[in-house]
Design a protein around this motif. Structure first.
Motif, PDB file in Angstrom:
ATOM      1  N   ALA A  33      18.698  75.273  19.587  1.00  0.00           N
ATOM      2  CA  ALA A  33      19.780  74.667  18.812  1.00  0.00           C
ATOM      3  C   ALA A  33      19.332  74.361  17.390  1.00  0.00           C
ATOM      4  O   ALA A  33      20.068  74.596  16.426  1.00  0.00           O
ATOM      5  N   LYS A  34      18.129  73.828  17.252  1.00  0.00           N
ATOM      6  CA  LYS A  34      17.625  73.498  15.920  1.00  0.00           C
ATOM      7  C   LYS A  34      17.403  74.751  15.079  1.00  0.00           C
ATOM      8  O   LYS A  34      17.403  74.690  13.844  1.00  0.00           O
ATOM      9  N   ALA A  35      17.232  75.887  15.762  1.00  0.00           N
ATOM     10  CA  ALA A  35      17.071  77.153  15.054  1.00  0.00           C
ATOM     11  C   ALA A  35      18.416  77.843  14.803  1.00  0.00           C
ATOM     12  O   ALA A  35      18.454  78.958  14.272  1.00  0.00           O
ATOM     13  N   GLY A  36      19.513  77.175  15.193  1.00  0.00           N
ATOM     14  CA  GLY A  36      20.842  77.722  14.951  1.00  0.00           C
ATOM     15  C   GLY A  36      21.408  78.551  16.071  1.00  0.00           C
ATOM     16  O   GLY A  36      22.498  79.129  15.940  1.00  0.00           O
ATOM     17  N   GLN A  71      26.300  67.911  25.325  1.00  0.00           N
ATOM     18  CA  GLN A  71      26.955  68.465  24.138  1.00  0.00           C
ATOM     19  C   GLN A  71      26.552  67.719  22.864  1.00  0.00           C
ATOM     20  O   GLN A  71      26.316  68.345  21.825  1.00  0.00           O
ATOM     21  N   GLY A  72      26.493  66.381  22.931  1.00  0.00           N
ATOM     22  CA  GLY A  72      26.206  65.581  21.746  1.00  0.00           C
ATOM     23  C   GLY A  72      24.923  65.972  21.033  1.00  0.00           C
ATOM     24  O   GLY A  72      24.920  66.170  19.807  1.00  0.00           O
ATOM     25  N   PRO A  73      23.800  66.085  21.742  1.00  0.00           N
ATOM     26  CA  PRO A  73      22.553  66.471  21.069  1.00  0.00           C
ATOM     27  C   PRO A  73      22.605  67.848  20.419  1.00  0.00           C
ATOM     28  O   PRO A  73      22.027  68.046  19.346  1.00  0.00           O
ATOM     29  N   ILE A  74      23.301  68.789  21.049  1.00  0.00           N
ATOM     30  CA  ILE A  74      23.417  70.126  20.465  1.00  0.00           C
ATOM     31  C   ILE A  74      24.163  70.060  19.134  1.00  0.00           C
ATOM     32  O   ILE A  74      23.753  70.667  18.134  1.00  0.00           O
ATOM     33  N   LEU A  75      25.257  69.297  19.101  1.00  0.00           N
ATOM     34  CA  LEU A  75      26.041  69.177  17.875  1.00  0.00           C
ATOM     35  C   LEU A  75      25.269  68.382  16.821  1.00  0.00           C
ATOM     36  O   LEU A  75      25.316  68.712  15.626  1.00  0.00           O
TER      37      LEU A  75
END
Length: 252
Positions: A33-36, A71-75
């Protein structure tokens, strides 16, 4: 009975049992996720299309009944300013754990999704509401509350269940319950008592009029939708999609 209190305790117990909707994202998922490379879901299987989202950086998002650290952490990893609102303290704790681990600054608030009075008018740019309105007896206050706390042209994404899913007996696929369905009022006494003794969350099958028409009557324009199924977990998948995801925009 106080079904809100019962469902709060039920979801706390689901966390203890590692129910699939209570298990936070993995380290690998967060790294991606942090890499997009990311996806989130409103329903069991299909990812929400990325073109449903505006630019997430700095976007004020309310994860409505969206606890569990999924979901929250991903967003938040995409740069969004995320607040998670949920009935279950233990579900919120999952988000706090992930937030602390990855320094995501996710805020958490405990409460009933029908009452968002803790938030001022026009607070959020987007509300992300995974399939959860089935846990309240009346969905119309949810749409009105969402409309109030969204900014003008704010977006509501929500997961819904087709009411037919609640009316069918899953084994025989016979239509046995009338609409609207309610665990409290539709089930035989012995089945309801079994659910209660097993600390299972109580559910309510809302009409499409209340789920979709209710959003429109609250002032939203529905701009897109898709259907989804149980991802192989129910025989109903062979006959019809049990889930609907909608994208709506607050109209002024």
């Amino acid at each position: 009975m106080d079904f809100v209190k019962h469902n709060k305790q039920a979801w706390d117990s689901y966390v203890d049992k590692n129910d699939r909707w209570t298990v936070p994202v993995s380290q690998e998922e967060m790294e991606h996720a942090k890499a997009g490379d990311w996806n989130v879901v409103l329903t069991p299987a299909k990812p929400v299309p990325h073109d449903w989202f505006p630019d997430l950086k700095g976007l004020k998002i309310l994860g409505l009944a969206s606890g569990g650290g999924q979901q929250g952490p991903i967003l938040a990893a995409q740069g969004a300013d995320v607040t998670i609102f949920d009935n279950s303290d233990k579900q919120l704790q999952q988000d706090r754990l992930v937030s602390d681990k990855y320094d995501l600054n996710i805020k958490t608030v405990q409460g009933d999704m029908r009452d968002l009075s803790v938030f001022p008018d026009s607070t959020f740019d987007l509300i992300f509401n995974p399939c959860s309105v089935l846990f309240v007896d009346d969905v119309l206050p949810v749409w009105n509350a969402c409309y109030r706390v969204l900014k003008p042209n704010g977006i509501l994404m929500t997961g819904l269940m087709h009411p037919l899913s609640f009316q069918l007996d899953e084994d025989s696929l016979k239509l046995i319950y009338k609409q609207p369905f309610s665990d409290l009022h539709s089930l035989p006494k012995d089945k309801l008592e079994e659910l209660m003794s097993n600390n299972e969350a109580l559910v309510f099958g809302h009409s499409l009029t209340d789920q979709i028409g209710g959003q429109l009557n609250a002032g939203f324009n529905i701009t897109d939708m898709y259907e989804d199924n149980w991802n192989g977990e129910s025989i109903m998948d062979d006959f019809f999609p049990a889930f609907i995801a909608t994208r709506a925009v607050k109209v002024i």
